[in-house]
Design a protein around this motif. Structure first.
Motif, PDB file in Angstrom:
ATOM      1  N   ARG A 279       0.857  -1.185   0.000  1.00 52.16           N
ATOM      2  CA  ARG A 279       0.000   0.000   0.000  1.00 52.16           C
ATOM      3  C   ARG A 279       0.893   1.236   0.000  1.00 52.16           C
ATOM      4  NH1 ARG A 279      -5.367  -1.464  -0.133  1.00 52.16           N
ATOM      5  NH2 ARG A 279      -5.782  -3.191   1.244  1.00 52.16           N
ATOM      6  N   PRO A 280       0.445   2.308  -0.615  1.00 54.68           N
ATOM      7  CA  PRO A 280       1.229   3.545  -0.551  1.00 54.68           C
ATOM      8  C   PRO A 280       1.167   4.135   0.860  1.00 54.68           C
ATOM      9  CG  PRO A 280      -0.837   3.908  -1.711  1.00 54.68           C
ATOM     10  CD  PRO A 280      -0.741   2.434  -1.445  1.00 54.68           C
ATOM     11  N   ALA A 281       2.222   4.826   1.268  1.00 56.59           N
ATOM     12  CA  ALA A 281       2.237   5.494   2.566  1.00 56.59           C
ATOM     13  C   ALA A 281       1.205   6.606   2.568  1.00 56.59           C
ATOM     14  CB  ALA A 281       3.626   6.050   2.844  1.00 56.59           C
ATOM     15  N   GLY A 282       0.641   6.885   3.728  1.00 56.57           N
ATOM     16  CA  GLY A 282      -0.313   7.980   3.826  1.00 56.57           C
ATOM     17  C   GLY A 282      -1.316   7.741   4.930  1.00 56.57           C
ATOM     18  N   ALA A 283      -2.325   8.581   4.932  1.00 57.42           N
ATOM     19  CA  ALA A 283      -3.362   8.510   5.965  1.00 57.42           C
ATOM     20  C   ALA A 283      -4.163   7.216   5.841  1.00 57.42           C
ATOM     21  CB  ALA A 283      -4.291   9.708   5.844  1.00 57.42           C
ATOM     22  N   ALA A 284      -4.591   6.726   6.998  1.00 55.26           N
ATOM     23  CA  ALA A 284      -5.395   5.505   7.033  1.00 55.26           C
ATOM     24  C   ALA A 284      -6.293   5.543   8.260  1.00 55.26           C
ATOM     25  CB  ALA A 284      -4.495   4.277   7.082  1.00 55.26           C
ATOM     26  N   LEU A 285      -7.287   4.704   8.285  1.00 57.87           N
ATOM     27  CA  LEU A 285      -8.174   4.567   9.430  1.00 57.87           C
ATOM     28  C   LEU A 285      -7.599   3.513  10.364  1.00 57.87           C
ATOM     29  CD1 LEU A 285     -10.890   5.132  10.844  1.00 57.87           C
ATOM     30  CD2 LEU A 285     -11.844   3.283   9.462  1.00 57.87           C
ATOM     31  N   LEU A 286      -7.458   3.846  11.641  1.00 56.35           N
ATOM     32  CA  LEU A 286      -6.960   2.913  12.644  1.00 56.35           C
ATOM     33  C   LEU A 286      -8.136   2.398  13.455  1.00 56.35           C
ATOM     34  CD1 LEU A 286      -4.688   1.578  14.294  1.00 56.35           C
ATOM     35  CD2 LEU A 286      -4.627   3.677  15.673  1.00 56.35           C
ATOM     36  N   ALA A 287      -8.304   1.086  13.500  1.00 54.23           N
ATOM     37  CA  ALA A 287      -9.356   0.463  14.304  1.00 54.23           C
ATOM     38  C   ALA A 287      -8.721  -0.586  15.194  1.00 54.23           C
ATOM     39  CB  ALA A 287     -10.409  -0.170  13.401  1.00 54.23           C
ATOM     40  N   ALA A 288      -9.074  -0.576  16.469  1.00 53.78           N
ATOM     41  CA  ALA A 288      -8.514  -1.544  17.418  1.00 53.78           C
ATOM     42  C   ALA A 288      -9.560  -1.854  18.475  1.00 53.78           C
ATOM     43  CB  ALA A 288      -7.259  -0.989  18.078  1.00 53.78           C
ATOM     44  N   ARG A 289      -9.572  -3.092  18.936  1.00 53.07           N
ATOM     45  CA  ARG A 289     -10.446  -3.471  20.032  1.00 53.07           C
ATOM     46  C   ARG A 289      -9.918  -2.851  21.316  1.00 53.07           C
ATOM     47  NH1 ARG A 289     -13.854  -7.879  18.955  1.00 53.07           N
ATOM     48  NH2 ARG A 289     -13.855  -8.341  21.178  1.00 53.07           N
ATOM     49  N   ARG A 290     -10.792  -2.452  22.202  1.00 56.58           N
ATOM     50  CA  ARG A 290     -10.396  -1.751  23.430  1.00 56.58           C
ATOM     51  C   ARG A 290      -9.449  -2.558  24.295  1.00 56.58           C
ATOM     52  NH1 ARG A 290     -15.970  -0.303  25.719  1.00 56.58           N
ATOM     53  NH2 ARG A 290     -14.781   0.612  27.402  1.00 56.58           N
ATOM     54  N   GLU A 291      -9.506  -3.886  24.239  1.00 59.40           N
ATOM     55  CA  GLU A 291      -8.603  -4.721  25.034  1.00 59.40           C
ATOM     56  C   GLU A 291      -7.241  -4.912  24.359  1.00 59.40           C
ATOM     57  OE1 GLU A 291     -11.306  -7.496  22.700  1.00 59.40           O
ATOM     58  OE2 GLU A 291     -11.627  -5.718  23.926  1.00 59.40           O
ATOM     59  N   GLU A 292      -7.082  -4.432  23.126  1.00 64.44           N
ATOM     60  CA  GLU A 292      -5.806  -4.503  22.416  1.00 64.44           C
ATOM     61  C   GLU A 292      -5.007  -3.205  22.509  1.00 64.44           C
ATOM     62  OE1 GLU A 292      -7.146  -5.603  18.533  1.00 64.44           O
ATOM     63  OE2 GLU A 292      -7.153  -7.734  19.019  1.00 64.44           O
ATOM     64  N   ILE A 293      -5.540  -2.232  23.243  1.00 61.76           N
ATOM     65  CA  ILE A 293      -4.874  -0.943  23.424  1.00 61.76           C
ATOM     66  C   ILE A 293      -4.261  -0.923  24.826  1.00 61.76           C
ATOM     67  CG2 ILE A 293      -5.153   1.562  23.461  1.00 61.76           C
ATOM     68  CD1 ILE A 293      -7.693   1.130  21.740  1.00 61.76           C
ATOM     69  N   GLY A 294      -3.014  -0.505  24.911  1.00 59.51           N
ATOM     70  CA  GLY A 294      -2.348  -0.401  26.202  1.00 59.51           C
ATOM     71  C   GLY A 294      -2.171   1.047  26.609  1.00 59.51           C
ATOM     72  N   LEU A 295      -1.923   1.272  27.891  1.00 57.23           N
ATOM     73  CA  LEU A 295      -1.624   2.604  28.428  1.00 57.23           C
ATOM     74  C   LEU A 295      -0.212   2.567  28.972  1.00 57.23           C
ATOM     75  CD1 LEU A 295      -4.931   3.294  30.396  1.00 57.23           C
ATOM     76  CD2 LEU A 295      -4.327   4.082  28.109  1.00 57.23           C
ATOM     77  N   GLU A 296       0.641   3.451  28.466  1.00 58.69           N
ATOM     78  CA  GLU A 296       2.055   3.464  28.836  1.00 58.69           C
ATOM     79  C   GLU A 296       2.429   4.832  29.386  1.00 58.69           C
ATOM     80  OE1 GLU A 296       3.506   0.598  28.488  1.00 58.69           O
ATOM     81  OE2 GLU A 296       1.989  -0.319  27.207  1.00 58.69           O
TER      82      GLU A 296
ATOM     83  N   PRO B  82      -1.428  11.885  32.378  1.00 59.24           N
ATOM     84  CA  PRO B  82      -1.003  11.764  30.980  1.00 59.24           C
ATOM     85  C   PRO B  82      -0.494  10.344  30.724  1.00 59.24           C
ATOM     86  CG  PRO B  82       0.675  12.892  32.258  1.00 59.24           C
ATOM     87  CD  PRO B  82      -0.480  12.647  33.193  1.00 59.24           C
ATOM     88  N   VAL B  83      -0.857   9.798  29.571  1.00 67.03           N
ATOM     89  CA  VAL B  83      -0.423   8.450  29.177  1.00 67.03           C
ATOM     90  C   VAL B  83      -0.133   8.444  27.686  1.00 67.03           C
ATOM     91  CG1 VAL B  83      -1.727   7.244  30.996  1.00 67.03           C
ATOM     92  CG2 VAL B  83      -2.808   7.685  28.787  1.00 67.03           C
ATOM     93  N   ARG B  84       0.356   7.315  27.218  1.00 64.29           N
ATOM     94  CA  ARG B  84       0.531   7.067  25.785  1.00 64.29           C
ATOM     95  C   ARG B  84      -0.249   5.815  25.440  1.00 64.29           C
ATOM     96  NH1 ARG B  84       4.055  10.512  22.699  1.00 64.29           N
ATOM     97  NH2 ARG B  84       4.993  11.894  24.228  1.00 64.29           N
ATOM     98  N   LEU B  85      -0.978   5.834  24.352  1.00 64.11           N
ATOM     99  CA  LEU B  85      -1.703   4.657  23.876  1.00 64.11           C
ATOM    100  C   LEU B  85      -0.762   3.810  23.053  1.00 64.11           C
ATOM    101  CD1 LEU B  85      -5.056   6.253  22.643  1.00 64.11           C
ATOM    102  CD2 LEU B  85      -4.456   5.489  24.949  1.00 64.11           C
ATOM    103  N   SER B  86      -0.746   2.508  23.331  1.00 64.93           N
ATOM    104  CA  SER B  86       0.055   1.572  22.548  1.00 64.93           C
ATOM    105  C   SER B  86      -0.873   0.495  22.016  1.00 64.93           C
ATOM    106  CB  SER B  86       1.160   0.950  23.415  1.00 64.93           C
ATOM    107  OG  SER B  86       0.601   0.204  24.472  1.00 64.93           O
ATOM    108  N   PHE B  87      -0.431  -0.201  20.979  1.00 69.36           N
ATOM    109  CA  PHE B  87      -1.282  -1.183  20.313  1.00 69.36           C
ATOM    110  C   PHE B  87      -0.556  -2.516  20.203  1.00 69.36           C
ATOM    111  CE2 PHE B  87      -2.412   3.026  19.040  1.00 69.36           C
ATOM    112  CZ  PHE B  87      -3.783   3.028  19.140  1.00 69.36           C
ATOM    113  N   ASP B  88      -1.248  -3.591  20.597  1.00 70.70           N
ATOM    114  CA  ASP B  88      -0.686  -4.955  20.479  1.00 70.70           C
ATOM    115  C   ASP B  88      -1.023  -5.559  19.150  1.00 70.70           C
ATOM    116  OD1 ASP B  88       0.367  -4.894  23.029  1.00 70.70           O
ATOM    117  OD2 ASP B  88      -1.426  -5.746  23.935  1.00 70.70           O
TER     118      ASP B  88
END
Length: 87
Positions: free
Chosen positions: A15-32, A81-87
């Motif tokens: 795929r070409p680089a650029g904007a995209a839609l990010l979708a993740a299940r709430r249990e797959e997101i971490g707080l760092e 303040p936190v950072r969202l991370s994705f598994d």
């Protein structure tokens, strides 16, 4: 928007680089607490036995739901303040 944040993802085909839609299940997101991930602020925390549900606000005011399980799942307080991370 992500407030200037960048998310890198692997895709199944070229795929070409650029904007995209990010979708993740709430249990797959971490707080760092570190520097990697999408900047957010905890706005709500609800204890639910073996997990804690959070609402985190990212740049632009969007709210992201996050469910954490396991050790330390209840460590983040509203206003932190936190950072969202994705598994």
């Amino acid at each position: 928007g992500l407030g200037g944040g960048t998310v890198r993802a692997r895709v199944s085909r070229s795929r070409p680089a650029g904007a995209a839609l990010l979708a993740a299940r709430r249990e797959e997101i971490g707080l760092e607490a570190g520097e990697a991930g999408i900047r957010a602020v905890i706005r709500h925390r609800q204890f639910l036995g073996p997990k804690t549900s959070y609402k985190a606000e990212i740049a632009g005011g969007a709210i992201v739901a996050v469910d954490l399980h396991g050790e330390g799942h209840d460590a983040h307080r509203p206003g932190a303040p936190v950072r969202l991370s994705f598994d």
